[in-house]
Design a protein around this motif. Structure first.
Motif, mmCIF file in Angstrom:
data_model
loop_
_atom_site.group_PDB
_atom_site.id
_atom_site.type_symbol
_atom_site.label_atom_id
_atom_site.label_comp_id
_atom_site.label_asym_id
_atom_site.label_seq_id
_atom_site.Cartn_x
_atom_site.Cartn_y
_atom_site.Cartn_z
ATOM 1 N N ASP A 1 0.867 -1.183 0.000
ATOM 2 C CA ASP A 1 0.000 0.000 0.000
ATOM 3 C C ASP A 1 0.900 1.228 0.000
ATOM 4 N N LYS A 2 0.493 2.246 -0.717
ATOM 5 C CA LYS A 2 1.277 3.482 -0.735
ATOM 6 C C LYS A 2 0.716 4.425 0.326
ATOM 7 N N ILE A 3 1.579 4.912 1.188
ATOM 8 C CA ILE A 3 1.142 5.846 2.231
ATOM 9 C C ILE A 3 1.238 7.266 1.670
ATOM 10 N N ASN A 4 0.126 7.955 1.691
ATOM 11 C CA ASN A 4 0.074 9.288 1.072
ATOM 12 C C ASN A 4 0.226 10.434 2.060
ATOM 13 N N SER A 5 -0.210 10.204 3.288
ATOM 14 C CA SER A 5 0.017 11.231 4.314
ATOM 15 C C SER A 5 -0.042 10.604 5.696
ATOM 16 N N ILE A 6 0.683 11.252 6.601
ATOM 17 C CA ILE A 6 0.772 10.742 7.979
ATOM 18 C C ILE A 6 0.587 11.933 8.919
ATOM 19 N N TYR A 7 -0.266 11.762 9.917
ATOM 20 C CA TYR A 7 -0.514 12.850 10.871
ATOM 21 C C TYR A 7 -0.185 12.392 12.279
ATOM 22 N N SER A 8 0.572 13.233 12.977
ATOM 23 C CA SER A 8 0.863 12.938 14.383
ATOM 24 C C SER A 8 -0.370 13.333 15.186
ATOM 25 N N MET A 9 -0.908 12.375 15.957
ATOM 26 C CA MET A 9 -2.135 12.631 16.721
ATOM 27 C C MET A 9 -1.830 12.751 18.213
ATOM 28 N N GLY A 10 -0.542 12.987 18.530
ATOM 29 C CA GLY A 10 -0.158 13.059 19.939
ATOM 30 C C GLY A 10 0.519 11.771 20.353
ATOM 31 N N ASP A 11 -0.275 10.795 20.829
ATOM 32 C CA ASP A 11 0.363 9.541 21.261
ATOM 33 C C ASP A 11 0.328 8.453 20.184
ATOM 34 N N TYR A 12 -0.149 8.786 19.010
ATOM 35 C CA TYR A 12 -0.092 7.815 17.897
ATOM 36 C C TYR A 12 -0.092 8.563 16.561
ATOM 37 N N PHE A 13 0.109 7.800 15.467
ATOM 38 C CA PHE A 13 0.115 8.392 14.123
ATOM 39 C C PHE A 13 -1.024 7.804 13.306
ATOM 40 N N ALA A 14 -1.670 8.658 12.516
ATOM 41 C CA ALA A 14 -2.714 8.199 11.597
ATOM 42 C C ALA A 14 -2.107 8.201 10.192
ATOM 43 N N LEU A 15 -2.145 7.046 9.539
ATOM 44 C CA LEU A 15 -1.536 6.903 8.217
ATOM 45 C C LEU A 15 -2.627 6.716 7.175
ATOM 46 N N MET A 16 -2.597 7.523 6.136
ATOM 47 C CA MET A 16 -3.585 7.417 5.061
ATOM 48 C C MET A 16 -2.938 6.724 3.869
ATOM 49 N N GLY A 17 -3.375 5.510 3.598
ATOM 50 C CA GLY A 17 -2.832 4.784 2.454
ATOM 51 C C GLY A 17 -3.772 4.867 1.262
ATOM 52 N N THR A 18 -3.305 4.383 0.122
ATOM 53 C CA THR A 18 -4.161 4.357 -1.073
ATOM 54 C C THR A 18 -5.274 3.338 -0.870
ATOM 55 N N LYS A 19 -4.943 2.209 -0.196
ATOM 56 C CA LYS A 19 -5.955 1.166 -0.016
ATOM 57 C C LYS A 19 -6.688 1.285 1.316
ATOM 58 N N ASN A 20 -5.934 1.643 2.377
ATOM 59 C CA ASN A 20 -6.502 1.646 3.729
ATOM 60 C C ASN A 20 -5.912 2.748 4.584
ATOM 61 N N ASN A 21 -6.506 2.939 5.747
ATOM 62 C CA ASN A 21 -5.921 3.828 6.755
ATOM 63 C C ASN A 21 -5.414 2.956 7.901
ATOM 64 N N TYR A 22 -4.378 3.455 8.581
ATOM 65 C CA TYR A 22 -3.728 2.658 9.625
ATOM 66 C C TYR A 22 -3.415 3.546 10.817
ATOM 67 N N GLU A 23 -3.124 2.890 11.959
ATOM 68 C CA GLU A 23 -2.669 3.611 13.156
ATOM 69 C C GLU A 23 -1.436 2.931 13.719
ATOM 70 N N CYS B 1 8.632 9.636 15.771
ATOM 71 C CA CYS B 1 8.868 9.542 14.316
ATOM 72 C C CYS B 1 10.372 9.450 14.050
ATOM 73 N N PHE B 2 10.769 8.370 13.380
ATOM 74 C CA PHE B 2 12.181 8.121 13.079
ATOM 75 C C PHE B 2 12.330 8.022 11.554
ATOM 76 N N ALA B 3 13.555 8.174 11.072
ATOM 77 C CA ALA B 3 13.762 8.099 9.617
ATOM 78 C C ALA B 3 15.121 7.482 9.339
#
Ligand SMILES: Cc1cc2nc3c(=O)[nH]c(=O)nc-3n(C[C@H](O)[C@H](O)[C@H](O)COP(=O)(O)OP(=O)(O)OC[C@H]3O[C@@H](n4cnc5c(N)ncnc54)[C@H](O)[C@@H]3O)c2cc1C
Length: 288
Positions: free
Chosen positions: A80-102, A251-253
């Protein structure tokens, strides 16, 4: 509510895979995004002699070794391609092309993202077109090399390759004064198309054509800040410290996305550090 992972790893190149196997060894619940092909850049490499333990192997052979390694450890790649990621404080919300994840933490290992390629660039990638002059220089001993450079810092790469190649053309895509070895021919023109048969043979520019055996396109990356709003960048790369931590908590890279040199072994090493840093971050969060 979607399932919450401990770590989401974005990118399945050497940096992402190395992060994944360390997350697995540390028994974390993780998800790895990318492609089953692993990395386009890995597949395109002719021969890789600077990755420890794989002397003389082609990019495809090393890709297969990597695939066997993760399979043996039961690690799956989520295509799945991740298109955007938002820091929600204690977790991250990931928006993929197929699905969303946490996920409670993330590791960005997306490689260097390029802008719109030149006509013929993708077709000849690994067949005369490359992005790392230092890596591929030995292939161009006594040959003609053209460097299309988007950054003055790359002048050192041109100087290096001029000590190996018979002729170097240097096409600066920046405004600063060019200071390269006198033997290098500077061409101020706009590249249009890369042409050839099996391998590159010519670069067509707006006002002329040049015969060349190889073309290195040394571009700056597109900002990963688009992927994760609020991410601190260092030029076009993600700013990290020695623990591969970014300015965003959790968040690490790792890999090409954090800067040069663009090398497999450096990417894999940083993936390892990023995973271990994510593990200690999670342990600290759990203690709170
Ligand atoms: C032709 C060629 C030859 C090379 N030869 C050598 C060599 O001999 N020696 C050497 O050390 N290095 C070489 N390199 C450089 C090497 O390929 C890179 O340094 C290395 O692949 C970087 O690894 P990485 O994991 O950071 O990123 P990549 O290998 O670029 O992997 C990133 C992965 O992340 C995926 N991805 C990106 N964004 C997203 C998203 N939003 N969602 C999901 N997935 C995503 C991509 O599809 C890709 O699979 C070569 C490169 C090329 C192109």
């Amino acid at each position: 509510m979607s399932e919450r992972y401990d770590i989401a790893i974005i990118g399945s190149g050497p940096a992402g895979l190395s992060a994944a196997l360390n997350a697995s060894i540390r028994n974390k619940k993780f998800i790895l995004f990318g492609t089953k092909e692993i990395s386009n850049k890995l597949v395109k490499a002719h021969k890789i002699n600077n990755y420890l333990g794989f002397y003389g192997k082609s990019g495809k052979e090393i890709r297969d070794e990597f695939a066997n390694h993760i399979k043996a450890m039961n690690i799956e790649i989520e295509e799945d391609k991740i298109n955007s990621i938002y820091s929600m404080g204690d977790y991250f919300a990931l928006m993929g092309t197929k699905n969303n994840y946490e996920a409670s933490s993330i590791i960005l290992a997306t490689g260097v993202n390029f802008g719109k390629p030149f006509k013929g660039e993708e077709e000849f990638l690994g067949r005369g077109v490359g992005y790392c002059a230092t890596c591929d220089a030995p292939l161009y001993k006594d040959k003609v090399v053209t460097i299309i450079s988007y950054n003055k810092h790359e002048e050192s790469e041109a100087n290096f390759i001029s000590s190996i190649a018979s002729k170097v053309y240097y096409i600066p895509m920046y405004k600063e004064e060019v200071e390269v070895e006198p033997s290098i021919e500077i061409i101020k023109d706009i590249p249009i198309e890369i042409v050839g048969d099996q391998f590159v043979s010519k670069l067509i520019l707006k006002n002329q054509e040049i015969e060349t055996d190889g073309i290195f396109i040394l571009r700056d990356s597109i900002s990963p800040g688009q992927l994760v709003p609020g991410l601190k960048l260092d030029g076009n790369h993600i700013e990290v410290n020695r623990s591969m931590k970014t300015n965003i908590e959790g968040c690490f890279a790792a890999g090409d996305v954090v800067g040069t040199p663009y090398q497999y072994i450096k990417a894999a090493g940083e993936g390892n550090i990023a995973a271990l840093s994510a593990v200690s971050y999670l342990d600290q969060q759990n203690k709170k």
